[in-house]
Design a protein around this motif. Structure first.
Motif, PDB file in Angstrom:
ATOM      1  N   ASP A 113      -7.425   7.101  12.785  1.00  0.00           N
ATOM      2  CA  ASP A 113      -6.131   7.854  12.651  1.00  0.00           C
ATOM      3  C   ASP A 113      -5.055   7.055  13.134  1.00  0.00           C
ATOM      4  O   ASP A 113      -4.656   7.290  14.404  1.00  0.00           O
ATOM      5  CB  ASP A 113      -6.361   9.188  13.418  1.00  0.00           C
ATOM      6  N   PRO A 114      -4.261   6.228  12.419  1.00  0.00           N
ATOM      7  CA  PRO A 114      -3.117   5.664  13.068  1.00  0.00           C
ATOM      8  C   PRO A 114      -1.986   6.328  12.935  1.00  0.00           C
ATOM      9  O   PRO A 114      -0.667   5.976  13.499  1.00  0.00           O
ATOM     10  CB  PRO A 114      -2.765   4.633  12.100  1.00  0.00           C
ATOM     11  N   GLY A 115      -1.990   7.796  12.647  1.00  0.00           N
ATOM     12  CA  GLY A 115      -1.082   8.735  12.708  1.00  0.00           C
ATOM     13  C   GLY A 115      -0.449   8.827  11.144  1.00  0.00           C
ATOM     14  O   GLY A 115      -0.569   9.946  10.681  1.00  0.00           O
ATOM     15  N   ALA A 116       0.065   7.647  10.549  1.00  0.00           N
ATOM     16  CA  ALA A 116       0.782   7.826   9.127  1.00  0.00           C
ATOM     17  C   ALA A 116      -0.611   7.870   8.391  1.00  0.00           C
ATOM     18  O   ALA A 116      -1.480   7.732   8.409  1.00  0.00           O
ATOM     19  CB  ALA A 116       1.341   6.247   8.910  1.00  0.00           C
ATOM     20  N   ASP A 117      -0.030   8.550   7.156  1.00  0.00           N
ATOM     21  CA  ASP A 117      -0.971   8.718   6.071  1.00  0.00           C
ATOM     22  C   ASP A 117      -1.255   7.374   5.286  1.00  0.00           C
ATOM     23  O   ASP A 117      -0.739   7.153   4.188  1.00  0.00           O
ATOM     24  CB  ASP A 117      -0.629   9.772   4.996  1.00  0.00           C
ATOM     25  N   ALA A 118      -1.750   6.413   5.822  1.00  0.00           N
ATOM     26  CA  ALA A 118      -1.700   5.011   5.474  1.00  0.00           C
ATOM     27  C   ALA A 118      -2.726   4.695   4.537  1.00  0.00           C
ATOM     28  O   ALA A 118      -3.911   5.710   4.349  1.00  0.00           O
ATOM     29  CB  ALA A 118      -1.923   4.060   6.429  1.00  0.00           C
ATOM     30  N   PRO A 145      -7.451   0.906  -2.897  1.00  0.00           N
ATOM     31  CA  PRO A 145      -6.293   0.810  -2.011  1.00  0.00           C
ATOM     32  C   PRO A 145      -5.442   1.879  -2.235  1.00  0.00           C
ATOM     33  O   PRO A 145      -4.500   2.304  -1.316  1.00  0.00           O
ATOM     34  CB  PRO A 145      -5.751  -0.553  -2.239  1.00  0.00           C
ATOM     35  N   GLY A 146      -5.531   2.553  -3.324  1.00  0.00           N
ATOM     36  CA  GLY A 146      -4.472   3.873  -3.397  1.00  0.00           C
ATOM     37  C   GLY A 146      -4.901   4.985  -2.677  1.00  0.00           C
ATOM     38  O   GLY A 146      -4.523   6.176  -2.529  1.00  0.00           O
ATOM     39  N   GLY A 154       0.888  -1.139   0.078  1.00  0.00           N
ATOM     40  CA  GLY A 154       0.028   0.071  -0.060  1.00  0.00           C
ATOM     41  C   GLY A 154       0.985   1.165  -0.086  1.00  0.00           C
ATOM     42  O   GLY A 154       1.235   1.742  -1.078  1.00  0.00           O
ATOM     43  N   THR A 155       1.065   1.715   1.350  1.00  0.00           N
ATOM     44  CA  THR A 155       2.197   2.772   1.585  1.00  0.00           C
ATOM     45  C   THR A 155       3.431   2.566   2.029  1.00  0.00           C
ATOM     46  O   THR A 155       4.085   3.675   2.255  1.00  0.00           O
ATOM     47  CB  THR A 155       1.335   3.909   2.205  1.00  0.00           C
ATOM     48  N   GLY A 156       3.559   1.386   2.511  1.00  0.00           N
ATOM     49  CA  GLY A 156       4.741   1.040   3.300  1.00  0.00           C
ATOM     50  C   GLY A 156       4.776   1.622   4.569  1.00  0.00           C
ATOM     51  O   GLY A 156       6.059   1.769   5.130  1.00  0.00           O
ATOM     52  N   THR A 157       3.898   1.928   5.187  1.00  0.00           N
ATOM     53  CA  THR A 157       4.017   2.539   6.477  1.00  0.00           C
ATOM     54  C   THR A 157       3.816   1.539   7.533  1.00  0.00           C
ATOM     55  O   THR A 157       3.548   2.047   8.950  1.00  0.00           O
ATOM     56  CB  THR A 157       2.823   4.010   6.787  1.00  0.00           C
ATOM     57  N   GLY A 158       3.735   0.341   7.176  1.00  0.00           N
ATOM     58  CA  GLY A 158       3.427  -0.496   8.377  1.00  0.00           C
ATOM     59  C   GLY A 158       4.787  -0.743   9.271  1.00  0.00           C
ATOM     60  O   GLY A 158       5.816  -0.219   8.892  1.00  0.00           O
ATOM     61  N   LEU A 159       4.702  -1.627  10.426  1.00  0.00           N
ATOM     62  CA  LEU A 159       5.822  -1.568  11.383  1.00  0.00           C
ATOM     63  C   LEU A 159       6.395  -3.056  11.627  1.00  0.00           C
ATOM     64  O   LEU A 159       7.117  -3.204  12.312  1.00  0.00           O
ATOM     65  CB  LEU A 159       5.436  -0.667  12.670  1.00  0.00           C
ATOM     66  N   GLU A 160       5.641  -3.899  11.111  1.00  0.00           N
ATOM     67  CA  GLU A 160       6.103  -5.213  11.486  1.00  0.00           C
ATOM     68  C   GLU A 160       6.514  -6.244  10.223  1.00  0.00           C
ATOM     69  O   GLU A 160       6.493  -7.374  10.253  1.00  0.00           O
ATOM     70  CB  GLU A 160       4.737  -6.127  12.163  1.00  0.00           C
ATOM     71  N   ASP A 200       1.894  -3.202  -6.067  1.00  0.00           N
ATOM     72  CA  ASP A 200       1.973  -1.926  -5.404  1.00  0.00           C
ATOM     73  C   ASP A 200       0.387  -1.469  -5.880  1.00  0.00           C
ATOM     74  O   ASP A 200       0.356  -1.230  -7.168  1.00  0.00           O
ATOM     75  CB  ASP A 200       3.009  -0.933  -6.032  1.00  0.00           C
ATOM     76  N   MET A 201      -0.306  -0.971  -4.931  1.00  0.00           N
ATOM     77  CA  MET A 201      -1.910  -0.716  -5.290  1.00  0.00           C
ATOM     78  C   MET A 201      -1.858   0.903  -5.471  1.00  0.00           C
ATOM     79  O   MET A 201      -3.281   1.393  -5.495  1.00  0.00           O
ATOM     80  CB  MET A 201      -2.685  -1.346  -4.286  1.00  0.00           C
ATOM     81  N   SER A 202      -0.910   1.545  -5.471  1.00  0.00           N
ATOM     82  CA  SER A 202      -1.300   2.848  -5.484  1.00  0.00           C
ATOM     83  C   SER A 202      -1.784   3.474  -6.700  1.00  0.00           C
ATOM     84  O   SER A 202      -2.203   4.539  -6.629  1.00  0.00           O
ATOM     85  CB  SER A 202       0.275   3.657  -5.120  1.00  0.00           C
ATOM     86  N   LYS A 203      -2.075   2.963  -7.795  1.00  0.00           N
ATOM     87  CA  LYS A 203      -2.490   3.600  -8.953  1.00  0.00           C
ATOM     88  C   LYS A 203      -4.013   3.244  -8.869  1.00  0.00           C
ATOM     89  O   LYS A 203      -4.643   3.545  -9.902  1.00  0.00           O
ATOM     90  CB  LYS A 203      -1.860   2.829 -10.137  1.00  0.00           C
ATOM     91  N   MET A 204      -4.409   2.586  -8.043  1.00  0.00           N
ATOM     92  CA  MET A 204      -5.695   2.279  -7.895  1.00  0.00           C
ATOM     93  C   MET A 204      -6.333   3.433  -6.843  1.00  0.00           C
ATOM     94  O   MET A 204      -6.595   2.913  -5.530  1.00  0.00           O
ATOM     95  CB  MET A 204      -6.415   0.780  -7.467  1.00  0.00           C
TER      96      MET A 204
END
Length: 506
Positions: free
Chosen positions: A175-180, A154-155, A114-120, A133-137
């Motif tokens: 709101d997880p903080g990141a722009d996920a 997903p984008g 997605g955006t790569g903002t995960g932590l695990e 990579d789903m960013s174009k959708m």
């Protein structure tokens, strides 16, 4: 047996290229992850690349090293150094289905991105394969303001959706903080600072469209269904919320949305002890005050927050609070909460009335991870994510702070105290493996305590690779067996995001 990787390329030519030096930092890696599957051959990947370029277009497929590296890690500690073999950018559900069908036919692993903002390490590629990579959708495909729901691809990110909703007097509060990515948030069952009032993704997803491993398309609640409740059959929607990409690509997510509150009011209040702060939180909730956010930061976190953001808050355990509603109700809620805080020895509230002041306050809270790293140049941090019943939180934090102090590790503590979710950032120097080992030992001890207190190893970040070893203790062998059975039914060849949540039986 464990392996350590350092910045020099001292470990190479291992089976499957599982361990490779990295220019930025070392990787802590357990060889168990690459023991059950071989990477696709070069010939297979070359043929797959040509096939996908023919079906999707040349610009939709890349095997460039820089792009593969970018798509094979997230924001957390790097736990694996294998790269995806290809990166593809689908533009529609139909193209996702084509990718899944081709990869399934060739037994190639697929990793949603997605955006790569995960932590695990949820987007890493321990067995190679194709990063999707789903960013174009990136379309909002259905919007029903009168019914308070929206369907996104997903984008679409959290901030992007809220920018669109603002003109309609609506918002999406998770709101997880990141722009996920919102579909990525669905996949990890994300939550964040507003969960105490509005719930997590699990409570806010009405339906998902999923491309399964063999290319079939599933609508978890039925195609185009968006009712606020249903008793029809199994709850397939919540099967995919939190599935971490291991059961399919989430290509659409139908979400609840909310009216923008007439008034939002934020406040900060310092306490002499962690227990006093948590007691205040519990009493506010017991008094049925509809608090929107109630966050805890310890003295270490507050000190970093002040220094980095040029703030002057008291360096002490501190609650960040926010109230939503009409002007009269917000003022009444705030007054009552202030009286409870004062009863527990809290300082007077420092208020943030204006949007700019509130945003600055919450940005300081959300940015504390990056603040921690910037206050410790060249370092990384293990992020814990335990969640326990709220009344168990003071003891857990107190014991954790004792451990951190005795270990000498820098470790600010903070959390979504309103729902018992608690984080620490355990800082270590990547050039000193003994520091990483010390930090990981602290994280393991904290997680064990949380499980012993009837809590969970992860409140919102997911299992990924980082917390895999704790899952069986939490779920029990029958729970793991059941999840593996579901996985085998939907993905019999274990191609969807393999090596995450649990290992395959192959």
């Amino acid at each position: 047996m464990h392996f350590w990787l350092f910045t020099s390329r001292v470990l190479q030519n291992l089976p499957g290229n599982a361990l490779v030096g990295h220019s930025r930092n070392f990787h802590y890696f357990k060889p168990l992850l690459q023991s059950t599957r071989n990477r696709p051959s070069v010939e297979t990947i070359t043929t797959l690349k040509l096939d996908l370029r023919k079906k999707l277009g040349r610009d939709s497929v890349s095997d460039k090293d820089a792009i593969r590296k970018q798509h094979s890690r997230d924001e957390g500690v790097e736990r694996h150094n294998n790269l995806a073999d290809l990166v593809v950018w689908p533009k529609s559900t139909e193209e996702c289905s084509i990718i899944a069908s081709v990869c399934s036919e060739n037994k190639i692993p697929m990793i949603p991105f997605g955006t790569g903002t995960g932590l695990e390490s949820g987007v890493c590629a321990p067995y190679g394969g194709v990063s999707v990579d789903m960013s174009k959708m990136d379309q909002i495909v259905d919007f029903n303001p009168e019914d308070f729901d929206v369907t996104v691809q997903p984008g679409v990110t959290r901030k992007g959706l809220n920018h669109f909703l603002k003109d309609h007097g609506l918002w999406f509060p998770v709101d997880p903080g990141a722009d996920a990515s919102l579909c990525g948030m669905t996949a990890t069952s994300a939550s964040g600072t507003n969960a105490v009032r509005y719930g997590t993704m699990r409570e806010n997803v009405l339906n998902v469209e999923v491309v399964l491993a063999d290319g079939r398309v599933l609508h978890s609640a039925g195609e185009n269904r968006r009712s606020k409740k249903t008793s029809a059959g199994f709850n397939l929607t919540n099967l995919f919320v939190g599935s971490e990409g291991c059961l399919g690509f989430i290509t659409k997510s139908t979400l609840k949305i909310y009216g923008m509150p007439e008034m939002m009011l934020s406040a900060v209040c310092a306490f002499t002890t962690i227990k006093a702060a948590v007691d205040t939180c519990v009493q506010i909730l017991q008094s049925n005050i509809p608090i929107a956010r109630i966050e805890l930061m310890d003295d270490v976190a507050m000190d970093m927050c002040n220094n980095h953001n040029k703030l002057d808050y008291k360096v002490a355990p501190t609650l960040f609070l926010e109230f939503h509603g009409s002007e009269d109700s917000v003022k009444s809620q705030a007054k009552f909460a202030g009286e409870i805080a004062a009863y527990n020895g809290g300082s007077e509230f420092r208020w943030a009335y204006e949007t700019e002041d509130r945003n600055r306050l919450w940005k300081a809270r959300h940015d504390i991870y990056w603040t921690t790293l910037q206050c410790n140049p060249g370092c990384r941090a293990i992020i814990t994510d335990v969640c326990v019943p709220i009344t168990s939180l003071p003891d857990l934090i107190a014991q954790t702070k004792i451990d951190i102090r005795e270990s000498g590790v820098v470790g600010p503590c903070l959390g979504h105290v309103g729902d018992g979710n608690f984080h620490t950032f355990l800082v270590f120097n990547p050039n000193k493996p003994e520091e990483f080992k010390k930090a990981e030992t602290l994280a393991a001890r904290m997680t064990k305590r949380a499980l012993d207190l009837n809590g969970t190893c992860t409140g919102e970040h997911g299992i990924g690779i980082g917390k895999m070893k704790y899952l069986e203790k939490e779920m029990g062998p029958v729970g793991i067996e059941m999840m593996k059975s579901i996985k085998k039914t939907l993905d019999p060849h274990w191609l969807m995001n393999p090596g995450k949540i649990f290992l395959s039986d192959y």
